[in-house]
Design a protein around this motif. Structure first.
Motif, PDB file in Angstrom:
ATOM      1  N   VAL A  81       0.813  -1.218   0.000  1.00 52.07           N
ATOM      2  CA  VAL A  81       0.000   0.000   0.000  1.00 52.07           C
ATOM      3  C   VAL A  81       0.848   1.270   0.000  1.00 52.07           C
ATOM      4  O   VAL A  81       0.449   2.281  -0.567  1.00 52.07           O
TER       5      VAL A  81
ATOM      6  N   GLY B 296       5.767   1.416   8.314  1.00 52.01           N
ATOM      7  CA  GLY B 296       5.628  -0.042   8.226  1.00 52.01           C
ATOM      8  C   GLY B 296       5.773  -0.773   9.527  1.00 52.01           C
ATOM      9  O   GLY B 296       5.247  -1.867   9.697  1.00 52.01           O
TER      10      GLY B 296
ATOM     11  N   PRO C 141       7.286  -0.098  13.978  1.00 56.35           N
ATOM     12  CA  PRO C 141       7.837   0.891  14.898  1.00 56.35           C
ATOM     13  C   PRO C 141       9.325   1.101  14.610  1.00 56.35           C
ATOM     14  O   PRO C 141      10.018   0.161  14.249  1.00 56.35           O
TER      15      PRO C 141
ATOM     16  N   ASP D 291       7.483   9.830  11.159  1.00 52.14           N
ATOM     17  CA  ASP D 291       7.216   8.424  11.493  1.00 52.14           C
ATOM     18  C   ASP D 291       5.717   8.233  11.300  1.00 52.14           C
ATOM     19  O   ASP D 291       4.914   8.598  12.145  1.00 52.14           O
TER      20      ASP D 291
ATOM     21  N   TRP E  93       2.303   6.370  10.921  1.00 50.96           N
ATOM     22  CA  TRP E  93       1.551   5.145  11.228  1.00 50.96           C
ATOM     23  C   TRP E  93       0.289   5.099  10.382  1.00 50.96           C
ATOM     24  O   TRP E  93      -0.495   6.046  10.381  1.00 50.96           O
TER      25      TRP E  93
ATOM     26  N   GLU F 165      -5.551  -0.754   5.164  1.00 48.16           N
ATOM     27  CA  GLU F 165      -6.971  -0.443   5.318  1.00 48.16           C
ATOM     28  C   GLU F 165      -7.248   1.056   5.408  1.00 48.16           C
ATOM     29  O   GLU F 165      -8.307   1.517   4.993  1.00 48.16           O
TER      30      GLU F 165
ATOM     31  N   ALA G 191      -7.674  -1.027  14.938  1.00 42.73           N
ATOM     32  CA  ALA G 191      -6.575  -1.206  13.986  1.00 42.73           C
ATOM     33  C   ALA G 191      -5.860  -2.545  14.151  1.00 42.73           C
ATOM     34  O   ALA G 191      -5.208  -3.013  13.237  1.00 42.73           O
TER      35      ALA G 191
ATOM     36  N   ASP H  58      -3.547  -2.876  16.529  1.00 42.59           N
ATOM     37  CA  ASP H  58      -2.252  -2.537  17.123  1.00 42.59           C
ATOM     38  C   ASP H  58      -2.409  -2.191  18.600  1.00 42.59           C
ATOM     39  O   ASP H  58      -3.434  -1.663  19.016  1.00 42.59           O
TER      40      ASP H  58
ATOM     41  N   ILE I 155       3.353   3.355  19.157  1.00 44.97           N
ATOM     42  CA  ILE I 155       2.790   2.108  18.640  1.00 44.97           C
ATOM     43  C   ILE I 155       3.723   0.970  19.043  1.00 44.97           C
ATOM     44  O   ILE I 155       4.921   1.010  18.735  1.00 44.97           O
TER      45      ILE I 155
ATOM     46  N   ARG J  59       1.523  -5.403  16.881  1.00 41.70           N
ATOM     47  CA  ARG J  59       0.212  -6.002  16.650  1.00 41.70           C
ATOM     48  C   ARG J  59      -0.309  -6.700  17.902  1.00 41.70           C
ATOM     49  O   ARG J  59       0.450  -7.290  18.656  1.00 41.70           O
TER      50      ARG J  59
ATOM     51  N   ARG K 247       3.662  -7.547   6.043  1.00 39.12           N
ATOM     52  CA  ARG K 247       2.583  -8.043   6.892  1.00 39.12           C
ATOM     53  C   ARG K 247       2.221  -9.470   6.497  1.00 39.12           C
ATOM     54  O   ARG K 247       1.896  -9.747   5.352  1.00 39.12           O
TER      55      ARG K 247
END
Ligand code: WT7
Length: 632
Positions: A313, A390, A392, A413, A415, A419, A498, A500, A512, A515, A526
């Motif tokens: 993405v 992508g 942390p 950075d 996040w 989606e 999300a 996360d 963050i 996951r 991912r």
């Protein structure tokens, strides 16, 4: 040289604040984050429609948002085409002769395409698509290396109103076939080869295997890079150049409803089947346009370099659509960061005067291992804004990235997710930064950290990262699977979860942590534990498998699998390698586990679900937590 690993392992200075020089803030599109944010929260519809008005629409909207929880529509009644705004809008102005694409291949070849030329090529390929029977709503698979034709293919598909689905060229034939089947794709666009670290990767051969027994595929278009060119055999195969040559350079962009699908992109979730995340023309265009502009402070004179692959993405939103919507000059490079040597990217930055550089924490960590001498031997003074995405970023990697590029560039950075379509929690160029924090939400985005019952977590306490209100570039559904879409908004009622874990510090900055579900982040890629497991279990010798992610100083996470063999098979290194090769074949090189341990039992609940959490805790020498449901 010191032990390279030492540079990575120390986690210190985590709360250091770095405020960019005042002139960075003053020259930025947004110099007062706070007031822009507050204004957007007070009236989100006015905020988003104001931004949408900066773009061209064939017909204006009659309503900004329709929110029927959990289904959203944006810019209702409007008609547009994202490629009109990426191309036609610019070729009508002086940007017609501006460089759109500066492409460098791994083999040393290069190409420069102006907006005018890119527009012509897209129109030709779009006309070609029509002659192949592609029309509005059809699905087209794109399985290509990082070459200009990948841009052209994506844009041409969108131009005729068809839906593209780009599959990363590191996926195997079986993974590609699964996606082709789910999409019922009519056409596949590919190339003979891609180049990676001096080797040529035979992409066409992968496509041949994938389309075998995929009845929906009517044509395969092949870009031939090698000379002498490979032969094009089957009746459904077409040569890219020949198709372009015989097709008209005039092809108006199809008028689309703002809610018509633009693309699907398959991503990993918690089940073995990847989900086709669906984005639409209107809202996605507005979200990627403004985030590219504001987050990177993108101006006409910039040279923008994002190292991602359009197979993910990041490439869709921040190599192709976002930058083109802004009329940017985009440097697009094939190949790895350390080939032919670890100075590759620094050299490209110097050669092309790159001003904005967007990459991944894994890439930064790997370059950091090679030492300061590589960036130090290049003139990086053109750089002004940096980014990461992508996974942390650990403060050490952040500080290194900042230092070797001259200690003057703010690091964005960012996040976000497949989606979300656009960056959601991200700094803007002038705001004070804390290494390792994605800082605060983009204007118009309402983010929070909640417990599993939906109650807000106090500062510095970890919980579930959520988005509380719809945003224009959000996914509209999961292709052919509306229930899976609804889960995002139903796992905690009324908010988008999300997946996360995060916390907010006393200043409201988001951190963050990773996951919370069975999704792995390996080098920022991912992958689902279930996908890896099902690939392993499909090997004849395997009875059961469990995959976990282990912290890895370079990749962020590394895959470890536990394997129970069927009766009659004996564990051994040969079988281990064979199973790994099987994963490579089934899913692709990115999914190959770095560790494979044979075992005779796996921790399970009474209902038979593998407790990966227990395996992981044991592996890391941690407390196993609540194991009351543990059966074995
Ligand atoms: C997941 C989404 C978004 C483009 C590439 C990844 C992780 C992403 C960050 C960041 C910490 C991050 C999250 C997220 N992630 N960016 N800046 N800091 N974690 O897209 O493949 O859909 O993955 O990537 O875990 O949920 P994706």
């Amino acid at each position: 040289m010191t032990n390279p690993d030492e540079k990575i392992d120390v986690f210190s200075e985590a709360r250091k604040i770095w405020t960019p020089p005042e002139e960075v803030r003053l020259r930025a599109w947004v110099s007062d984050y706070e007031s822009v944010y507050q204004k957007a929260v007070a009236d989100p519809e006015a905020f988003w429609s104001g931004i949408a008005s900066e773009l061209d629409w064939f017909q204006p909207w009659t309503q900004v948002l329709e929110w029927r929880y959990p289904w959203a529509k944006w810019f209702l009644g409007a008609r547009c085409n994202i490629t009109y705004n990426c191309l036609d809008r610019h070729v009508k102005t002086w940007r017609r002769n501006k460089v759109a694409l500066l492409w460098v291949g791994e083999d040393g070849s290069s190409q420069v395409l102006t907006y005018g030329e890119l527009h012509r090529q897209v129109c030709r390929f779009a006309s070609g698509l029509k002659t192949l029977g592609i029309k509005k709503g059809d699905r087209v698979m794109i399985y290509m290396p990082r070459i200009p034709q990948q841009f052209v293919a994506m844009l041409a598909v969108a131009r005729v109103g068809a839906i593209h689905s780009v599959v990363y060229s590191g996926f195997s034939a079986l993974a590609l076939r699964e996606r082709i089947e789910d999409a019922e794709a009519k056409l596949v666009v590919t190339a003979d080869v891609g180049f990676q670290r001096g080797k040529s990767i035979q992409l066409k051969a992968v496509v041949d295997e994938a389309v075998e027994g995929a009845p929906s595929v009517q044509h395969v278009v092949v870009v031939r890079r090698q000379s002498p060119p490979i032969e094009i055999f089957g009746p459904r195969e077409r040569d890219w150049d020949a198709l372009l040559k015989q097709s008209s350079a005039i092809c108006e962009a199809e008028s689309m409803d703002s809610e018509d699908p633009l693309y699907t992109l398959y991503t990993s979730g918690t089940t073995g089947r990847p989900k086709g995340v669906l984005h639409v023309h209107g809202g996605y265009m507005v979200g990627t346009y403004i985030t590219t502009k504001w987050v990177f402070d993108l101006k006409d004179e910039d040279v923008y370099f994002c190292t991602a692959d359009p197979g993910w993405v990041t490439g869709h939103s921040y190599i192709v659509y976002g930058p083109l919507l802004n009329g940017a000059t985009i440097l697009f490079a094939e190949g790895a960061p350390d080939y032919p040597d670890p100075g590759r990217w620094w050299k490209l930055i110097e050669q092309h005067g790159v001003t904005i550089f967007y990459t991944t924490p894994t890439a930064i960590r790997s370059l950091m291992r090679y030492g300061d001498e590589w960036p130090a031997s290049h003139d990086l003074s053109s750089l002004r804004i940096l980014g990461t995405v992508g996974e942390p970023i650990n403060p050490e990697a952040w500080l290194w990235y900042h230092r070797v590029t001259g200690e003057r560039c703010p690091i964005m950075d960012t996040w976000w997710q497949t989606e979300t379509g656009m960056t959601m929690i991200t700094p803007l160029p002038g705001v004070p930064l804390k290494p390792g924090s994605a800082t605060r939400p983009f204007p118009g985005i309402v983010a929070d950290v909640l417990d599993k019952d939906g109650k807000p977590m106090p500062p510095n306490k970890g919980g579930s990262l959520v988005i509380k209100t719809p945003w224009p570039s959000m996914l509209r559904t999961v292709y052919k699977d509306p229930d899976r879409y609804e889960q995002y908004w139903r796992s905690i009622p009324n908010v988008y979860t999300a997946g996360d874990v995060a916390y907010r510090d006393d200043d409201g900055y988001f951190w963050i942590l990773g996951r919370s579900d069975d999704v792995l982040k390996v080098s920022g890629y991912r992958l689902g534990t279930a996908e890896v497991e099902s690939a392993i279990v499909s090997h004849a010798a395997v009875a059961e498998a469990a995959a976990i992610g282990k912290p890895d100083p370079l990749k962020g996470e590394a895959i470890k699998v536990f394997v129970i063999l069927k009766q009659g098979y004996t564990p051994g290194s040969e079988l281990r390698e064979e199973i790994k090769a099987h994963v490579r074949h089934t899913l692709g090189p990115i999914a190959v586990p770095s560790e494979l341990e044979f075992t005779t039992s796996l921790p399970k609940t009474r209902s038979g679900k593998i407790m990966r959490r227990v395996l992981k805790a044991k592996e890391l020498g941690l407390e196993t937590g609540d194991t009351s449901t543990l059966e074995e």
